[in-house]
Design a protein around this motif. Sequence first.
Motif, PDB file in Angstrom:
ATOM      1  N   ALA A   1       6.357 -12.386   4.230  1.00 16.89           N
ATOM      2  CA  ALA A   1       7.061 -11.104   4.338  1.00 16.89           C
ATOM      3  C   ALA A   1       6.868 -10.548   5.748  1.00 16.89           C
ATOM      4  CB  ALA A   1       6.534 -10.120   3.300  1.00 16.89           C
TER       5      ALA A   1
ATOM      6  N   GLY B   1       5.129  -4.682  -6.388  1.00 17.79           N
ATOM      7  CA  GLY B   1       4.261  -3.760  -5.655  1.00 17.79           C
ATOM      8  C   GLY B   1       3.391  -4.514  -4.681  1.00 17.79           C
TER       9      GLY B   1
ATOM     10  N   GLN C   1      -0.677  -4.846  -2.710  1.00 20.63           N
ATOM     11  CA  GLN C   1      -2.121  -4.679  -2.904  1.00 20.63           C
ATOM     12  C   GLN C   1      -2.473  -4.744  -4.393  1.00 20.63           C
ATOM     13  OE1 GLN C   1      -4.463  -5.203  -1.057  1.00 20.63           O
ATOM     14  NE2 GLN C   1      -6.257  -4.221  -1.874  1.00 20.63           N
TER      15      GLN C   1
ATOM     16  N   GLY D   1       5.916 -10.733  -3.426  1.00 19.61           N
ATOM     17  CA  GLY D   1       4.621 -10.750  -2.734  1.00 19.61           C
ATOM     18  C   GLY D   1       3.658  -9.853  -3.480  1.00 19.61           C
ATOM     19  N   GLY D   2       2.807  -9.188  -2.737  1.00 22.01           N
ATOM     20  CA  GLY D   2       1.983  -8.157  -3.352  1.00 22.01           C
ATOM     21  C   GLY D   2       0.544  -8.517  -3.625  1.00 22.01           C
TER      22      GLY D   2
ATOM     23  N   GLU E   1       6.437 -14.367  -1.873  1.00 22.23           N
ATOM     24  CA  GLU E   1       6.742 -13.636  -0.635  1.00 22.23           C
ATOM     25  C   GLU E   1       5.506 -12.880  -0.143  1.00 22.23           C
ATOM     26  OE1 GLU E   1       9.724 -10.919  -2.038  1.00 22.23           O
ATOM     27  OE2 GLU E   1      11.266 -12.436  -2.241  1.00 22.23           O
TER      28      GLU E   1
ATOM     29  N   ARG F   1       0.778  -9.171   3.151  1.00 24.93           N
ATOM     30  CA  ARG F   1      -0.582  -8.705   3.367  1.00 24.93           C
ATOM     31  C   ARG F   1      -1.637  -9.812   3.196  1.00 24.93           C
ATOM     32  NH1 ARG F   1      -1.967  -3.330   2.444  1.00 24.93           N
ATOM     33  NH2 ARG F   1      -0.102  -3.146   1.157  1.00 24.93           N
TER      34      ARG F   1
ATOM     35  N   TYR G   1       0.576  -4.288   8.190  1.00 25.64           N
ATOM     36  CA  TYR G   1       1.035  -2.904   8.067  1.00 25.64           C
ATOM     37  C   TYR G   1       0.269  -1.954   8.980  1.00 25.64           C
ATOM     38  CZ  TYR G   1       3.205  -5.044   4.017  1.00 25.64           C
ATOM     39  OH  TYR G   1       3.929  -5.880   3.210  1.00 25.64           O
TER      40      TYR G   1
HETATM   41  C1  LIG Z   1       6.779  -5.776   1.246  1.00 25.28           C
HETATM   42  C2  LIG Z   1       7.390  -6.860   0.464  1.00 25.28           C
HETATM   43  C3  LIG Z   1       6.709  -8.066   0.281  1.00 25.28           C
HETATM   44  C4  LIG Z   1       5.319  -8.314   0.792  1.00 25.28           C
HETATM   45  O1  LIG Z   1       4.366  -7.540   0.141  1.00 25.28           O
HETATM   46  P1  LIG Z   1       2.808  -7.794   0.425  1.00 25.28           P
HETATM   47  O2  LIG Z   1       2.149  -6.775  -0.426  1.00 25.28           O
HETATM   48  O3  LIG Z   1       2.583  -7.562   1.868  1.00 25.28           O
HETATM   49  O4  LIG Z   1       2.502  -9.185   0.014  1.00 25.28           O
HETATM   50  C5  LIG Z   1       7.346  -9.080  -0.402  1.00 25.28           C
HETATM   51  N1  LIG Z   1       8.598  -8.906  -0.898  1.00 25.28           N
HETATM   52  C6  LIG Z   1       9.277  -7.751  -0.757  1.00 25.28           C
HETATM   53  C7  LIG Z   1      10.640  -7.635  -1.319  1.00 25.28           C
HETATM   54  C8  LIG Z   1       8.702  -6.694  -0.068  1.00 25.28           C
HETATM   55  O5  LIG Z   1       9.370  -5.553   0.065  1.00 25.28           O
END
Ligand SMILES: *Cc1c(COP(=O)(O)O)cnc(C)c1O
Length: 423
Positions: free
Chosen positions: A58, A201, A203, A238-239, A278, A281, A376
Motif C-alpha cells: 500500500a 481497517g 493496525q 491490508g491492515g 495489501e 504499515r 504514515y
Molecule cells: C491504507 C490501505 C491499505 C494499507 O493499510 P495498512 O494498515 O497500512 O496495511 C490497504 N488497502 C487499502 C484499500 C487502504 O486504504
Amino acid sequence: MDHFNYQKGELYAENIPVKQLAATYGTPLYIYSKATLLRHVQAFKEAFAGRNGLVCYAVKANSNLAILQLLAKQGIGFDIVSGGELARVIAAGGDPHKVIFSGVAKTEAEIEQALLAGIYCFNVESAQELDRINAVAARLNLVAPISFRINPNVDAKTHPYISTGLKENKFGIPIEEALGEYQRAQTMRNIKIKGLDFHIGSQLTQISPYIDAIKELKRLIRQLYGSGIQLTHLDIGGGLGVTYSVEAPPLPNELINAAYAELADLFEDVGTLQLIVEPGRSIVANAGIFVYKVEYTKDNLDKNFAIVDAGMNDNIRPSLYNAYMNIITVEENPSADIKLYDVVGPVCETGDFQGKSRQLRLAPGDLLAMRGSGAYCSAMSSNYNSRPKCAEILVDDEKAHVICQRETYEDLWRNEHLLDEAS
Ligand SMILES: *Cc1c(COP(=O)(O)O)cnc(C)c1O
C-alpha cells in the motif's frame, strides 16, 4: 525484529551510529533500514510460498521512490489510491500490471490514466464508480478489470479513524447490494469481473476480524457462483498491525495461513482463487525511525516539557490519532535525571506533541529517536508553519543513501507567485 539496536549504549541504524547520521544530515531526520524493509517483504512472500498469492504494498504508507524501487525489485505489486501514486510506482520501476487501484473518489482522469497503464484491477467502491469506469473504458475501447470492495460490516477493533469495514464508514459497497452490482457489471461490455475485495481497517492486532469478514464474503462468493459469476481473486486488504508498544500482532504467515484455512471449503467447491494482500504499515513502519533533537527543556509547575525540533507537520500521527509511538534516547545521558516529559514540538498548536508522559533521561542537545516511524509519518508530512520537509536516509549496512533531501526555504514557495508590482 528490526535493525535499530544499541551497541555500547549508542543507537545504531544497521551498522551506522544514528548520532553520526544526525551530524551529517541534520535533524529532524527519517532513517530507514533496508534490511528491515526487505525482511518484512520476505515474510509476506514466504507466507505465500507455493500458493497463488500476490502482495501489493500500500503505497500511501510510505511513497518514497527509493522505497518503492526496492519493493518493485522484490517482484511485488502495489496498492494505490491516486493517480499520483500510480505515477510514482511507474517512476520507481514498478510493474503497472501488478497495481490495484483502491479509493472512493477516483476521477475520470485517474481512471483513464490507470486503464492506459494497464493496471491489474480497480477496486470499485460504488455503483456510480462502476458506471464511470465502464464509460471511460468504452471511450478508450478498452476492458477494465474490476473487483468490488465489499463492506462486510465487521468491527476491526482498532482506532475509529482507521476502521473502515463498518456500515457507517464511507468505504466499499454494502454486502446487501453486492450481488446486484456484480450482476450489473456482468452485463457491461467494457468491464471484466476479476475479484472481490475488502479492507476493514488498519493496525489490526487480531486475526479474528479478517476471519469474520471472510466468513461473510464466502457466503456472497457462493451466491455469485450460483448466479454464474466467477472470480479469479480474493483480496483481503491490508491492515496488519505492528508493535508500537506492547501490541503483539499476528505474523504475516499466521494471517495468511488462517485465511487459507477459512477458505478451504470454498476453494474445494469453486476452485482456488488467487489471494491478494495489501500491506502497508506492516512492511514499512518498523523499518524506520524518526530522529530529532531536544532544543530546550522546560519545567513548568507540574509538567516537564522536552521541546524538540520536530513538529506535527513532520509527524502528525500522535496529534491526529493520539497514536503512541515509542521514544528512546539515541545515547545514554547518565548525568541527567529521569523525569516524566511531554515531548512537544515547535508548531504553534497545543496539539503539537510527539509523546506524552514519557520517562526519559535527557538534556538540551540530546537526540531522541522514535521507533515505528516508517509508515504514515513522512508520507503525511506538510509544510505547516513554513517548516521545510525533513531529509530521509536509507541505511544499507555501513552505507547511507539520501533518498529525499531536506527542503530549502526556496522549496517552500517554489509554486507560489508574487503579484506584479501594479496590482
Ligand atoms: C491504507 C490501505 C491499505 C494499507 O493499510 P495498512 O494498515 O497500512 O496495511 C490497504 N488497502 C487499502 C484499500 C487502504 O486504504
